[in-house]
Scaffold this motif. Sequence first.
Motif, mmCIF file in Angstrom:
data_model
loop_
_atom_site.group_PDB
_atom_site.id
_atom_site.type_symbol
_atom_site.label_atom_id
_atom_site.label_comp_id
_atom_site.label_asym_id
_atom_site.label_seq_id
_atom_site.Cartn_x
_atom_site.Cartn_y
_atom_site.Cartn_z
ATOM 1 N N UNK A 102 10.440 0.818 0.619
ATOM 2 C CA UNK A 102 9.957 -0.403 -0.024
ATOM 3 C C UNK A 102 9.365 -0.016 -1.378
ATOM 4 N N UNK A 103 10.085 -0.323 -2.424
ATOM 5 C CA UNK A 103 9.719 0.133 -3.768
ATOM 6 C C UNK A 103 10.238 -0.867 -4.788
ATOM 7 N N UNK A 105 3.647 5.667 -0.772
ATOM 8 C CA UNK A 105 4.126 6.381 -1.963
ATOM 9 C C UNK A 105 3.652 5.597 -3.176
ATOM 10 N N UNK A 106 2.720 6.179 -3.921
ATOM 11 C CA UNK A 106 2.095 5.405 -4.986
ATOM 12 C C UNK A 106 1.473 6.283 -6.056
ATOM 13 N N UNK A 147 0.630 9.340 6.257
ATOM 14 C CA UNK A 147 0.607 10.259 5.118
ATOM 15 C C UNK A 147 0.562 9.441 3.830
ATOM 16 N N UNK A 148 0.166 10.116 2.772
ATOM 17 C CA UNK A 148 -0.020 9.459 1.478
ATOM 18 C C UNK A 148 0.561 10.380 0.420
ATOM 19 N N UNK A 149 1.581 9.935 -0.287
ATOM 20 C CA UNK A 149 2.242 10.768 -1.293
ATOM 21 C C UNK A 149 2.044 10.161 -2.675
ATOM 22 N N UNK A 150 1.403 10.922 -3.541
ATOM 23 C CA UNK A 150 1.196 10.475 -4.909
ATOM 24 C C UNK A 150 2.450 10.667 -5.747
#
Length: 161
Positions: free
Chosen positions: A36-37, A120-121, A139-142
């Motif tokens: 979702x982007x 993802x942000x 999880x959190x991906x920069x």
Amino acid sequence: MQVPLKQRKKVLLTRIKFIIYGRNVIRLKSRNILIAEDDFASRKFMLKFLSKFGECDITVDGMEAVDAYLMALDAGTPYDLVCLDIMMPALDGYQALKAIRDIEQERKIPEDNRAKIIMTTALNEGANVNKAFDLGCVAYAGKPIDQVKFESVLRKLELIP
């Protein structure tokens, strides 16, 4: 242009991969992945990167992400991985994350069978990270995404060998 719900549903129902080995056709269980982007370049990157790990569906806002998630559940092909951007139109990533976790809870989906959701942000401040984890991401991906680190996270989540 918005793709009608019936057409999107058809796409979600066709997720079988085959390998032809000699004269044998082997069916593979592929991971089902939702991206979702809303940013085209990020969408393109994530699709190219994640398609080697499974069948990818793409949505451009949080509302479509929740719709796609529901359709996949109803079709019996739930997503193993959901990658959500935070800043999206219609529903933001936080709202989509909460909606997906609420659906899983309402349907009494066991914890082990729930989608692994990675935010993802570009929003990497502590408050944003904490809020995402509080709502149920794993999880959190920069951004920009570090492919090596992202693959390491997928391994830890047992989504790839």
